[in-house]
Design a protein around this motif. Sequence first.
Motif, PDB file in Angstrom:
ATOM      1  N   ARG A  91      48.198  97.898   4.837  1.00 34.87           N
ATOM      2  CA  ARG A  91      47.414  99.122   4.711  1.00 34.87           C
ATOM      3  C   ARG A  91      47.352  99.810   6.079  1.00 34.87           C
ATOM      4  O   ARG A  91      47.521  99.168   7.114  1.00 34.87           O
ATOM      5  CB  ARG A  91      45.992  98.814   4.225  1.00 34.87           C
ATOM      6  CG  ARG A  91      45.935  98.116   2.866  1.00 34.87           C
ATOM      7  CD  ARG A  91      44.502  97.801   2.468  1.00 34.87           C
ATOM      8  NE  ARG A  91      43.732  98.999   2.220  1.00 34.87           N
ATOM      9  CZ  ARG A  91      43.691  99.625   1.035  1.00 34.87           C
ATOM     10  NH1 ARG A  91      44.384  99.150   0.015  1.00 34.87           N
ATOM     11  NH2 ARG A  91      42.964 100.708   0.888  1.00 34.87           N
ATOM     12  N   ALA A  92      47.115 101.106   6.059  1.00 37.81           N
ATOM     13  CA  ALA A  92      46.980 101.839   7.320  1.00 37.81           C
ATOM     14  C   ALA A  92      45.786 101.303   8.098  1.00 37.81           C
ATOM     15  O   ALA A  92      44.800 100.844   7.513  1.00 37.81           O
ATOM     16  CB  ALA A  92      46.794 103.328   7.047  1.00 37.81           C
ATOM     17  N   TYR A 127      48.673 111.386   5.240  1.00 36.50           N
ATOM     18  CA  TYR A 127      48.739 112.644   4.499  1.00 36.50           C
ATOM     19  C   TYR A 127      50.005 112.606   3.652  1.00 36.50           C
ATOM     20  O   TYR A 127      51.111 112.612   4.189  1.00 36.50           O
ATOM     21  CB  TYR A 127      48.747 113.845   5.452  1.00 36.50           C
ATOM     22  CG  TYR A 127      47.414 114.100   6.078  1.00 36.50           C
ATOM     23  CD1 TYR A 127      46.396 114.719   5.358  1.00 36.50           C
ATOM     24  CD2 TYR A 127      47.136 113.691   7.376  1.00 36.50           C
ATOM     25  CE1 TYR A 127      45.149 114.948   5.916  1.00 36.50           C
ATOM     26  CE2 TYR A 127      45.895 113.907   7.946  1.00 36.50           C
ATOM     27  CZ  TYR A 127      44.907 114.535   7.210  1.00 36.50           C
ATOM     28  OH  TYR A 127      43.668 114.743   7.765  1.00 36.50           O
ATOM     29  N   VAL A 128      49.825 112.523   2.332  1.00 28.80           N
ATOM     30  CA  VAL A 128      50.952 112.404   1.417  1.00 28.80           C
ATOM     31  C   VAL A 128      50.919 113.560   0.425  1.00 28.80           C
ATOM     32  O   VAL A 128      49.867 114.163   0.193  1.00 28.80           O
ATOM     33  CB  VAL A 128      50.906 111.053   0.671  1.00 28.80           C
ATOM     34  CG1 VAL A 128      50.975 109.886   1.652  1.00 28.80           C
ATOM     35  CG2 VAL A 128      49.619 110.940  -0.165  1.00 28.80           C
ATOM     36  N   TYR A 188      38.167 110.725  12.542  1.00 26.78           N
ATOM     37  CA  TYR A 188      39.070 109.587  12.466  1.00 26.78           C
ATOM     38  C   TYR A 188      39.391 109.035  13.843  1.00 26.78           C
ATOM     39  O   TYR A 188      39.184 109.685  14.863  1.00 26.78           O
ATOM     40  CB  TYR A 188      40.374 110.002  11.774  1.00 26.78           C
ATOM     41  CG  TYR A 188      40.178 110.599  10.405  1.00 26.78           C
ATOM     42  CD1 TYR A 188      39.550 109.879   9.404  1.00 26.78           C
ATOM     43  CD2 TYR A 188      40.631 111.882  10.125  1.00 26.78           C
ATOM     44  CE1 TYR A 188      39.380 110.426   8.146  1.00 26.78           C
ATOM     45  CE2 TYR A 188      40.470 112.446   8.868  1.00 26.78           C
ATOM     46  CZ  TYR A 188      39.827 111.716   7.872  1.00 26.78           C
ATOM     47  OH  TYR A 188      39.662 112.261   6.636  1.00 26.78           O
ATOM     48  N   ARG A 189      39.953 107.829  13.853  1.00 30.92           N
ATOM     49  CA  ARG A 189      40.402 107.229  15.113  1.00 30.92           C
ATOM     50  C   ARG A 189      41.740 107.829  15.541  1.00 30.92           C
ATOM     51  O   ARG A 189      42.058 107.822  16.724  1.00 30.92           O
ATOM     52  CB  ARG A 189      40.487 105.713  14.949  1.00 30.92           C
ATOM     53  CG  ARG A 189      39.105 105.083  14.818  1.00 30.92           C
ATOM     54  CD  ARG A 189      39.142 103.610  14.511  1.00 30.92           C
ATOM     55  NE  ARG A 189      37.781 103.068  14.515  1.00 30.92           N
ATOM     56  CZ  ARG A 189      37.465 101.846  14.122  1.00 30.92           C
ATOM     57  NH1 ARG A 189      38.405 101.021  13.692  1.00 30.92           N
ATOM     58  NH2 ARG A 189      36.211 101.447  14.159  1.00 30.92           N
ATOM     59  N   GLN A 190      42.508 108.292  14.588  1.00 26.81           N
ATOM     60  CA  GLN A 190      43.663 109.130  14.906  1.00 26.81           C
ATOM     61  C   GLN A 190      43.363 110.498  14.321  1.00 26.81           C
ATOM     62  O   GLN A 190      43.396 110.691  13.119  1.00 26.81           O
ATOM     63  CB  GLN A 190      44.958 108.578  14.309  1.00 26.81           C
ATOM     64  CG  GLN A 190      46.161 109.491  14.584  1.00 26.81           C
ATOM     65  CD  GLN A 190      47.459 108.923  14.063  1.00 26.81           C
ATOM     66  OE1 GLN A 190      47.877 107.850  14.482  1.00 26.81           O
ATOM     67  NE2 GLN A 190      48.105 109.629  13.148  1.00 26.81           N
TER      68      GLN A 190
END
Length: 429
Positions: free
Chosen positions: A15-16, A23-24, A132-134
């Motif tokens: 998992r990420a 983003y899909v 988010y962290r990214q």
Amino acid sequence: MTDTSASSSPLHAFRAPKGVPDYVPPESAEFVAVRAALLEAARRAGYGHIELPIFEDTALFARGVGESTDVVSKEMYTFADRGDRSVTLRPEGTAGVMRAVIEHGLDRGALPVKLAYSGPFFRYERPQAGRYRQLQQVGVEAIGVDDPALDAEVIAVADAGFRSLGLDGFRLEITSLGDDSCRPQYRELLQEFLFGLDLDDETRRRAQVNPLRVLDDKRPEVREMTAAAPVMLDHLSEAAKSHFETVLAHLDALGVPYTINPRMVRGLDYYTKTTFEFVHDGLGAQSGIGGGGRYDGLMRQLGGQDLSGIGFGLGVDRTLLALRAEGKSAADAARVDVYAVPLGGDAKVALAVLAARLRAAGVRVDVAYGDRSLKAGMKGADRSGASIALVAGDRDLQAGTVGVKSLATGEQVDVAVADVVNDVLSRLG
């Protein structure tokens, strides 16, 4: 006996990392549209593109952003590389841009140096909606000229980017954090006030290192204690006051609405004079969608000339959430304009050629692969969001035609193969 060997156990489902969004499709189309619109607003104002490294020397951010900030002290992703050098995933863009301008001598040419960038930035904090962290940002920097008109342009570029997306429920909050001639006196005044309060040890240490950070404390009890704290706007030097008033006059002339917020504190130490934030109340407590300000003195601090600068960072993720809060979309729901459904081997080749010709003409085209039936192919066409379907079997090609079908009306006509491209272009306008 249970076999626990790797060959018989199920594969681990990766998992990420926590706080790092994917983003899909189809949502990724909106992400791309938001980023492109914010960058386009900068491009139209003459900002050239700069591509920055994902990681830099840790000292760049410690010196440029400020060691007393939460970004440096708590949120940076810092590690030693194989050469035992301390590097950090970039938490923001301004310090990296300033390093690049100095390194490549851009500050030796025509001023201001106007640059725009986009991409991921990294901060270790508690993940929550839109934070988010990214995180993904679009930023601009205008370096080398201390002109209130340039401050107003930078702000207007951000405002135009948001409005080009149809966003209208946001507001611009603005203040001045003063200059070198008035900040030291204000710092002493603020510290005198803060040290008279019943602060906990950590907050008192923060007041000693950077008292403005205390005004940014979100805890209700701290906000209540600091409600009567002196604000920088009431203690500006004449030069800083004149600069701020001129920025506001230019914003008025440009038709950019704003609200003066005397208690605004940005999370980075390098800000001086003009400081601003765009907020959207539809996002709740975490209402910021972008912000920035002037950072006179930062280039000198990083080893370059003593040149001023101003810029912003706009959150792509946050802007997406703001659009959704207003019930708006930034992108066309359709993935393609045309969907080709071949029914036979010769039809595959012919429709692939037509698809290539249409793509070369700027049309988005997809093809049904895998020997699908007509029914399955048309389901794919509906899912794609296309407005036109091209349908052909080997018999149709023997007759020299392709079926061109409007997916809105269901009407289908046979068009000569040689005329299909022009027919489709005409239908798409």
